[in-house]
Design a protein around this motif. Sequence first.
Motif, mmCIF file in Angstrom:
data_model
loop_
_atom_site.group_PDB
_atom_site.id
_atom_site.type_symbol
_atom_site.label_atom_id
_atom_site.label_comp_id
_atom_site.label_asym_id
_atom_site.label_seq_id
_atom_site.Cartn_x
_atom_site.Cartn_y
_atom_site.Cartn_z
ATOM 1 N N UNK A 210 15.227 -3.953 13.938
ATOM 2 C CA UNK A 210 13.907 -3.945 14.556
ATOM 3 C C UNK A 210 12.904 -3.024 13.902
ATOM 4 N N UNK A 211 13.316 -2.235 12.908
ATOM 5 C CA UNK A 211 12.361 -1.352 12.233
ATOM 6 C C UNK A 211 11.410 -2.148 11.344
ATOM 7 N N UNK A 212 10.183 -1.664 11.269
ATOM 8 C CA UNK A 212 9.168 -2.233 10.384
ATOM 9 C C UNK A 212 8.964 -1.275 9.214
ATOM 10 N N UNK A 213 9.138 -1.763 8.005
ATOM 11 C CA UNK A 213 8.755 -0.985 6.832
ATOM 12 C C UNK A 213 7.236 -1.061 6.700
ATOM 13 N N UNK A 214 6.575 0.086 6.545
ATOM 14 C CA UNK A 214 5.116 0.049 6.414
ATOM 15 C C UNK A 214 4.641 1.137 5.466
ATOM 16 N N UNK A 215 3.456 0.937 4.919
ATOM 17 C CA UNK A 215 2.902 1.870 3.942
ATOM 18 C C UNK A 215 2.355 3.129 4.607
ATOM 19 N N UNK A 216 2.384 4.216 3.841
ATOM 20 C CA UNK A 216 1.706 5.434 4.271
ATOM 21 C C UNK A 216 0.204 5.172 4.364
ATOM 22 N N UNK A 217 -0.434 5.850 5.316
ATOM 23 C CA UNK A 217 -1.873 5.688 5.500
ATOM 24 C C UNK A 217 -2.578 7.032 5.387
ATOM 25 N N UNK A 218 -3.762 7.017 4.802
ATOM 26 C CA UNK A 218 -4.567 8.226 4.670
ATOM 27 C C UNK A 218 -5.090 8.643 6.040
ATOM 28 N N UNK A 219 -5.011 9.934 6.338
ATOM 29 C CA UNK A 219 -5.458 10.394 7.647
ATOM 30 C C UNK A 219 -6.955 10.201 7.856
ATOM 31 N N UNK A 220 -7.720 10.216 6.786
ATOM 32 C CA UNK A 220 -9.178 10.156 6.924
ATOM 33 C C UNK A 220 -9.666 8.808 7.416
ATOM 34 N N UNK A 221 -9.062 7.705 6.921
ATOM 35 C CA UNK A 221 -9.607 6.382 7.236
ATOM 36 C C UNK A 221 -8.547 5.332 7.548
ATOM 37 N N UNK A 222 -7.285 5.724 7.615
ATOM 38 C CA UNK A 222 -6.170 4.822 7.936
ATOM 39 C C UNK A 222 -5.922 3.763 6.862
ATOM 40 N N UNK A 223 -6.558 3.898 5.703
ATOM 41 C CA UNK A 223 -6.283 2.976 4.605
ATOM 42 C C UNK A 223 -5.003 3.398 3.891
ATOM 43 N N UNK A 224 -4.322 2.456 3.226
ATOM 44 C CA UNK A 224 -3.092 2.818 2.517
ATOM 45 C C UNK A 224 -3.357 3.859 1.430
ATOM 46 N N UNK A 225 -2.375 4.714 1.199
ATOM 47 C CA UNK A 225 -2.487 5.647 0.077
ATOM 48 C C UNK A 225 -2.515 4.841 -1.214
ATOM 49 N N UNK A 226 -2.998 5.450 -2.289
ATOM 50 C CA UNK A 226 -3.109 4.751 -3.566
ATOM 51 C C UNK A 226 -1.762 4.170 -3.982
ATOM 52 N N UNK A 227 -1.785 2.929 -4.412
ATOM 53 C CA UNK A 227 -0.563 2.210 -4.761
ATOM 54 C C UNK A 227 0.018 2.730 -6.070
ATOM 55 N N UNK A 228 1.315 3.053 -6.053
ATOM 56 C CA UNK A 228 2.009 3.466 -7.280
ATOM 57 C C UNK A 228 3.185 2.560 -7.603
ATOM 58 N N UNK A 229 3.380 1.512 -6.794
ATOM 59 C CA UNK A 229 4.492 0.581 -6.991
ATOM 60 C C UNK A 229 5.847 1.274 -6.921
ATOM 61 N N UNK A 230 5.964 2.267 -6.042
ATOM 62 C CA UNK A 230 7.228 2.970 -5.844
ATOM 63 C C UNK A 230 7.479 3.145 -4.349
ATOM 64 N N UNK A 231 8.687 3.563 -4.020
ATOM 65 C CA UNK A 231 9.000 3.782 -2.606
ATOM 66 C C UNK A 231 8.218 4.960 -2.030
ATOM 67 N N UNK A 232 7.625 5.782 -2.904
ATOM 68 C CA UNK A 232 6.785 6.874 -2.437
ATOM 69 C C UNK A 232 5.523 6.407 -1.745
ATOM 70 N N UNK A 233 5.183 5.115 -1.855
ATOM 71 C CA UNK A 233 4.016 4.563 -1.163
ATOM 72 C C UNK A 233 4.311 4.263 0.304
ATOM 73 N N UNK A 234 5.577 4.300 0.675
ATOM 74 C CA UNK A 234 5.991 3.778 1.977
ATOM 75 C C UNK A 234 6.351 4.905 2.939
ATOM 76 N N UNK A 235 6.076 4.674 4.206
ATOM 77 C CA UNK A 235 6.219 5.718 5.229
ATOM 78 C C UNK A 235 7.667 6.089 5.510
ATOM 79 N N UNK A 236 8.611 5.362 4.944
ATOM 80 C CA UNK A 236 10.021 5.697 5.122
ATOM 81 C C UNK A 236 10.527 6.632 4.017
ATOM 82 N N UNK A 237 9.651 7.066 3.142
ATOM 83 C CA UNK A 237 9.986 7.923 2.004
ATOM 84 C C UNK A 237 10.595 9.242 2.479
ATOM 85 N N UNK A 238 11.856 9.492 2.158
ATOM 86 C CA UNK A 238 12.531 10.701 2.637
ATOM 87 C C UNK A 238 12.196 11.938 1.817
#
Length: 628
Positions: free
Chosen positions: A176-204
Amino acid sequence: MKSNPVLTLFFSILLLAALTSTAHAAPSSTVLITAVYFDPFLTGEASEAIQIQNVTAAPLPLANWKVGDGVGTVTFPNGASLNAGEKIWVSKSASAFQSEFGFLPGFEYGGNSVASVPDMTGSAPFLSNTGDQVFLKNDADVVIDAMVYGDAALGAPDWAGDAVQLYDFGNVSREGQILYRKMQESDAMPVADTDTRGDWAQDTSDNILGKKVAYPGWSLDQFFQTAKSSANATVRYCVAPDHLFTCMRDEIVAATESISIEIYSLDNAHIVDEITKSLEANVKISVLLDGGALEDQGKWACKEIEARGGECWIMASKPQANIHKRYDNQHGKWMIIDHARVAIGSENFGDDAMPADNKQDGTVGTRGGFMITDNPAMVSAAQAILDADFDPTRYPDIRRWGTNTDDFPSFGFVPNYKDGGKSSSIPFPQPFQATAAFPIELVQCPDNCLRTTDALLGMVAQTGAGDTLLVEQLYEYTYWGTGTSNPSYDPNLRLEAYIAAAKRGARVRILLDSFYDVFSDPRSNYSTCAYVNQFKNKYDIECRLSNPMGKGIHIKMVLLQKGATGFVHLGSMNGSETSNKLNRELATQVESMDAYQYWKNVFDYDWSITNFAPHKQFLPFLFRRANP
């Protein structure tokens, strides 16, 4: 979909061969894959879905664009488009998706289950539960974005390094988990894309924007920002157990039209009596409780409310019917009166926090508090959260009390009216009340409570040399993650923020509960104090345990004095990862030196009678967590 791993590998190889033979771009700055729902709760998993977002400032046509995985690819129809900043979901089945998410997707690709939802064409993707690749191509067959998750080890165009993994700190459902991208606190837009798992909110590897989870039914986009207001308003603070019963009773009695309550539990028989009297006076009353906290006293309360025309609703799971509670706990504690006032605090409507006994000979109870205000923006914001949570037409985890046979109290049950007790004194007999243009911020979990530019962490980040930071909590874990982790790998972001304030030169005092604490647990309050107090010789910081009013500290409060300005954070958030990332929680932050001084007096009193010993080592660890 639970697919054969051999077939998944085979199709992944075919996909890689196909993609590497087509054009592909660098990290995308136009449209991104922003979420993937690959392992639904629903049997048959027809609610599998992929979300994409236009991250440009202009509309973009989507006709003949494609999304796919290692098995299938589907194409957007003519006329499809994305407005600037817009997100859309595409799902295998629109009706199945709606049953979990509470709204329809933008497109469906597994058959025409809902006539109003446009269909995509092609061979439907089947997202593997163990790992897969997801890609987005434009109408020229150029790969615009791709992501890899789970055990899918093959590389993909526009992807580098390891795959995205679900985040699990030991108390999390992976299904039931949703994988989703990290979002910038200022405007809720996704952080700049780097094509890595570091773009995603599950990044440990990222303790701030990473290590996150999300589930269907959450409203992260709607409530990504905290609500703020500086309108002229009255603020009233009430202290438990000293006089909180009187405050809450008076609010219920004063209602003339409606009362809406969302709270973990309702067990105070005296409060229930006041609610039933209001119902008999034709006040419309509804209550939403957490099903995990519903015991005989709460069942009796619902029975009394329903018998007089009120509504009692339960948030609960029913796995055999594919119904899963959206939050680990509906743990927020708030009440909206006549759509004009809101009461938000740390206490359930129980006997320990709200004893109704005669206070002339003292009382016994838990330390806690509530804030009551008529600030219109705060009332509106709290109502919006309640409306999002409390919607049985959209979410099947909300059911009416009485629809299950175990909703009723045990045969012969007699409600408990005994509470309070005798103590030496009531140190705080009167509430605080003032009217001014107070800056107020409404903070809630899991949506926005770990923001670093505002909310609690943002408030604490203001602390500098010469400032004072006072923390009083039911519990504050020594570290997050699993019980075998440590503060270095899985820091408790709240606790580390307090320590960082001391390192910047602030005076920091942390007061934690001793009544429910379990000394032997590696993340107990005792352990947390031992961890904090190792810094005492170098910085102005100290941690103690206390039980000031006989039944423990249950408050969740952080006070900040910064120069001539004071701040009060008060609400339901505990110091665990579950509370901040899986629960529904609610708190307010008020900027007022007078309010700060009022609560500082409470803190100073509780601090003055502290000790550093656990109360009863034999109390089970879960008992502390079962008193939220």
